[in-house]
Each structure stands twice: as C-alpha cells, then as structure tokens.
Design an enzyme around this catalytic site. Structure first.
Site, PDB file in Angstrom:
ATOM      1  N   LEU A 141       0.818  -1.214   0.000  1.00 20.17           N
ATOM      2  CA  LEU A 141       0.000   0.000   0.000  1.00 20.17           C
ATOM      3  C   LEU A 141       0.849   1.260   0.000  1.00 20.17           C
ATOM      4  O   LEU A 141       0.438   2.298  -0.503  1.00 20.17           O
ATOM      5  CB  LEU A 141      -0.927   0.011   1.222  1.00 20.17           C
ATOM      6  CG  LEU A 141      -1.991  -1.093   1.287  1.00 20.17           C
ATOM      7  CD1 LEU A 141      -2.744  -1.015   2.612  1.00 20.17           C
ATOM      8  CD2 LEU A 141      -2.968  -0.964   0.118  1.00 20.17           C
ATOM      9  N   GLY A 142       2.018   1.185   0.616  1.00 20.95           N
ATOM     10  CA  GLY A 142       2.856   2.372   0.685  1.00 20.95           C
ATOM     11  C   GLY A 142       3.994   2.187   1.673  1.00 20.95           C
ATOM     12  O   GLY A 142       4.273   1.083   2.138  1.00 20.95           O
ATOM     13  N   GLY A 183       6.290   3.984   5.112  1.00 22.34           N
ATOM     14  CA  GLY A 183       6.446   4.928   6.196  1.00 22.34           C
ATOM     15  C   GLY A 183       7.933   5.015   6.481  1.00 22.34           C
ATOM     16  O   GLY A 183       8.755   4.521   5.702  1.00 22.34           O
ATOM     17  N   THR A 184       8.304   5.624   7.611  1.00 27.18           N
ATOM     18  CA  THR A 184       9.709   5.740   7.935  1.00 27.18           C
ATOM     19  C   THR A 184      10.249   4.385   8.373  1.00 27.18           C
ATOM     20  O   THR A 184       9.958   3.911   9.455  1.00 27.18           O
ATOM     21  CB  THR A 184       9.913   6.777   9.054  1.00 27.18           C
ATOM     22  OG1 THR A 184       9.345   8.013   8.640  1.00 27.18           O
ATOM     23  CG2 THR A 184      11.379   6.976   9.354  1.00 27.18           C
ATOM     24  N   GLY A 185      11.019   3.761   7.481  1.00 30.32           N
ATOM     25  CA  GLY A 185      11.632   2.485   7.802  1.00 30.32           C
ATOM     26  C   GLY A 185      10.728   1.281   7.669  1.00 30.32           C
ATOM     27  O   GLY A 185      11.147   0.158   7.957  1.00 30.32           O
ATOM     28  N   VAL A 186       9.494   1.486   7.232  1.00 30.42           N
ATOM     29  CA  VAL A 186       8.540   0.372   7.159  1.00 30.42           C
ATOM     30  C   VAL A 186       7.807   0.384   5.825  1.00 30.42           C
ATOM     31  O   VAL A 186       7.806   1.375   5.102  1.00 30.42           O
ATOM     32  CB  VAL A 186       7.492   0.446   8.300  1.00 30.42           C
ATOM     33  CG1 VAL A 186       8.152   0.350   9.655  1.00 30.42           C
ATOM     34  CG2 VAL A 186       6.650   1.716   8.177  1.00 30.42           C
ATOM     35  N   VAL A 220       3.864  -0.847   4.253  1.00 31.90           N
ATOM     36  CA  VAL A 220       2.511  -1.206   4.669  1.00 31.90           C
ATOM     37  C   VAL A 220       1.864  -2.013   3.551  1.00 31.90           C
ATOM     38  O   VAL A 220       1.919  -1.636   2.377  1.00 31.90           O
ATOM     39  CB  VAL A 220       1.666   0.047   4.980  1.00 31.90           C
ATOM     40  CG1 VAL A 220       0.272  -0.356   5.445  1.00 31.90           C
ATOM     41  CG2 VAL A 220       2.348   0.894   6.048  1.00 31.90           C
ATOM     42  N   LYS A 247       1.771  -3.643   8.793  1.00 31.58           N
ATOM     43  CA  LYS A 247       2.993  -2.841   8.779  1.00 31.58           C
ATOM     44  C   LYS A 247       4.168  -3.717   9.190  1.00 31.58           C
ATOM     45  O   LYS A 247       4.156  -4.351  10.240  1.00 31.58           O
ATOM     46  CB  LYS A 247       2.872  -1.648   9.725  1.00 31.58           C
ATOM     47  CG  LYS A 247       4.098  -0.738   9.734  1.00 31.58           C
ATOM     48  CD  LYS A 247       3.954   0.421  10.690  1.00 31.58           C
ATOM     49  CE  LYS A 247       3.018   1.484  10.152  1.00 31.58           C
ATOM     50  NZ  LYS A 247       3.075   2.723  10.981  1.00 31.58           N
ATOM     51  N   ASP A 297       4.006  13.522  14.658  1.00 31.17           N
ATOM     52  CA  ASP A 297       4.281  13.366  13.227  1.00 31.17           C
ATOM     53  C   ASP A 297       3.007  13.533  12.402  1.00 31.17           C
ATOM     54  O   ASP A 297       2.712  12.724  11.517  1.00 31.17           O
ATOM     55  CB  ASP A 297       4.914  12.004  12.961  1.00 31.17           C
ATOM     56  CG  ASP A 297       5.720  11.961  11.661  1.00 31.17           C
ATOM     57  OD1 ASP A 297       6.002  13.044  11.108  1.00 31.17           O
ATOM     58  OD2 ASP A 297       6.060  10.856  11.207  1.00 31.17           O
TER      59      ASP A 297
END
Length: 329
Positions: free
Chosen positions: A28-29, A31-34, A36, A55, A155
């Site tokens: 799906l996309g 994140g910071t360091g991850v 999803v 995640k 954030d």
C-alpha cells in the site's frame, strides 16, 4: 496449514488469521523504515471480512533496533487507543519470517498519496468541504490524544492521515514516535525521560521544535495540523520550495518521509538556512468564500507563537459551527 503462514487472532481473540510473507501481500505504501501491505482475509461463515493493513519493517531495516523498537511501541500505544478518527488496532504478531507485524484497520488511501495524485492531474486545490472534513476529523483525533490518552502524536502530516471512500471519514495513523504529555499539554519528562526529543518529519515541524532546546507541547501537533490543510490547498508538501535536489526531493516517498533523525548534518544545515519553520505562502489561486474558514484555521494554527494557536479542543468546538455557516453539514 501452509507452512509459510502464521496463524494469529485479533484483539478480541476471535477467528484465527494467517499472515503470508511480504511477496504475497499487496503493498500500500511506505512509512519511515517500514512498508505497509494489504491483507485480504478469508470469509468466515459466508461473511466477508474487511481487509487489514499490515505494517512490517523494510528488509534493510530489520537489523536496525531503532525501527524495531518503534514498531513495538506503536503497537503498544495503538492497542490502548479507541477513537473513530484513529486507525484501529487489530493485532501484533510474528510472521513466518519471524518479523514483527502490526495489523491495523485498513482504509482506502493516505491523504498524502491523494494529494500527489491530484497534483499529477494538474487540478486545483481540494474543495473547501473536503478540507473541512479533514480539519474536523483530525481535530477530534488530536483532542482525544491530547486530553484523554495524553499523547503527543509528533508526526502529523498528510501521509499519516487515512481517508475512507470520498472523505466519509478520516483517521490519524502512525504512532511510532509519540510522546507522553501531562494534563497541561506539556511533555511528561517523568514518563518520556529527561533526554526525550520530538522526532517527526522536518517538513511539518513547528518552529519551536526546530530550535534548541525544543519546546515540546501539544501546540506542535497543532502547527503540523495547520500545514496539512495548506497541503490540500497547494497540493504539495510544505516548505518544498526550500528543498533542493541534494535534500532528497525525489519521487520516492520513503526519502521524503524520512524523519529528522535520518538526515545528514549538511542537510540539516541547509534546512536551517531555508524557510523551514515559517508559515508557507498560500498558492496563487483565487479562493472563494467557501474557503474563508479553511484559511482562518490555517493561519491560526501556524502562528509562530505556540500560545496563539488554538487547542485541538477549541477546534472541535468551532469547526462544526463553521460547517453550519457554510452549509457543509
């Protein structure tokens, strides 16, 4: 049972669920360091089950204990939260590759992705009604965090806001860098530790966070919240004009989404000499009267002095009244 899958149960200890390895999940996309992923769940008793968002750490970050700790902390916090405008916790388990996985409620899109797509289509700002929906729903989420859960999100940005359907409801997500706060809205040093810092994404940071020592209060979330409304007007990240190519302005969301802790000293020095921490100019577009409250909220929330910004509770009271005036009910 497939040996490549790990059975788990959700937070209510109901039907067991299996999580296949990453290659078998729809991404799906980032994140910071991850990353999803979307997990489609099998029907149970002829009933369709809603998909989950999973995640997991990116492969290159599996050995990075900081990211692993952050994911565990996010799971611990999300498990405690219960609000319609905060993404729902589902489970925290080990996958077949022994990676930790955070399973969450799955929404349609992140607002950040939607803004990118709208920009690519060369469209103008989002309609005021859509922006006011985001403004209301995320103010409700922040009010819950700030006054009941006693957490600072740290954030708030478009990529951490999930949108269901056509703005039917918006939800705040990504609680990996939250900080505990007191009932007075200030960082709780007893719980956070005397050396705790606000770790977010520099593009969305309030001016008092970009200075040393940081002044960490709920008003930092409010500043970032104001910049999200600006994003929906300008269709780009805030302060993006202050970037140059050496400061990772690329098409890779993961680069743009990096937190302050991953930036080089050279990059931070460049940013400190740029427009970061200053209210961005409105885009060159004529906004009709339907945008009057969007602009008002944006300006109030991005005041340089934190004391002059409204609280999330103030926003939850005023925005419904504004919507009534605009006929957005």
């Amino acid at each position: 049972m497939d040996s490549m899958q790990t059975p788990i149960r959700n937070r209510h200890n109901q039907n067991p669920v299996t999580i296949p390895p990453s290659p078998f999940l729809k991404k799906l996309g980032y994140g910071t360091g991850v990353a999803v992923y979307k997990l489609e769940r099998s029907p149970v008793a002829n009933k369709i089950q809603s998909p989950w968002a999973i995640k997991k750490l990116l492969k290159r970050n599996i050995i990075n204990t900081q990211y692993g700790k952050r994911l565990k902390e996010e799971a611990s916090i999300l498990r405690k939260l219960d609000h319609p405008n905060i993404v729902g916790f589902r489970a925290f388990v080990k996958a077949s590759d022994n990676q930790d996985c955070l399973a969450m409620e799955q929404c349609n899109n992140s607002l950040g992705d939607m803004i990118e797509q709208r920009n690519e289509l060369s469209l103008l700002a989002y309609p005021a009604k859509n922006i006011m929906r985001v403004a209301l729903d995320i103010s409700e989420a922040l009010n819950y965090l700030h006054t009941q859960a006693l957490f600072l999100h740290c954030d708030v940005k478009s990529y951490n806001i999930l949108v269901k359907d056509n703005f039917s409801i918006c939800k705040l997500c990504d609680f990996g860098v939250t900080l505990p706060i007191t009932v007075h809205g200030e960082i709780n040093r007893d719980k956070a530790g005397k050396d705790a810092e606000y770790i977010g994404t520099r593009l969305w940071m309030a001016p008092e966070i970009l200075k040393y020592p940081q002044i960490i209060t709920t008003k930092a979330d409010i500043y970032s919240y104001g910049l999200v409304l600006w994003e929906m007007l300008a269709l780009c990240p805030p302060c993006v004009d202050s970037y140059d190519e050496s400061m990772c302005l690329t098409n890779d969301l993961e680069d743009l989404d990096d937190s302050i802790t991953s930036e080089s000293e050279e990059t931070i020095e460049k940013m400190n000499k740029s427009g970061f921490g200053k209210r961005p100019e409105l885009p060159a577009q004529d906004f009709d009267d339907s945008y009057k409250y969007v602009l008002e909220i944006f300006h109030c929330c991005t005041e340089e002095n934190p004391a002059n910004r409204p609280s999330a509770q103030d926003l939850t009271i005023s925005i419904p009244e504004m919507n009534k005036v605009l006929g957005f009910d």
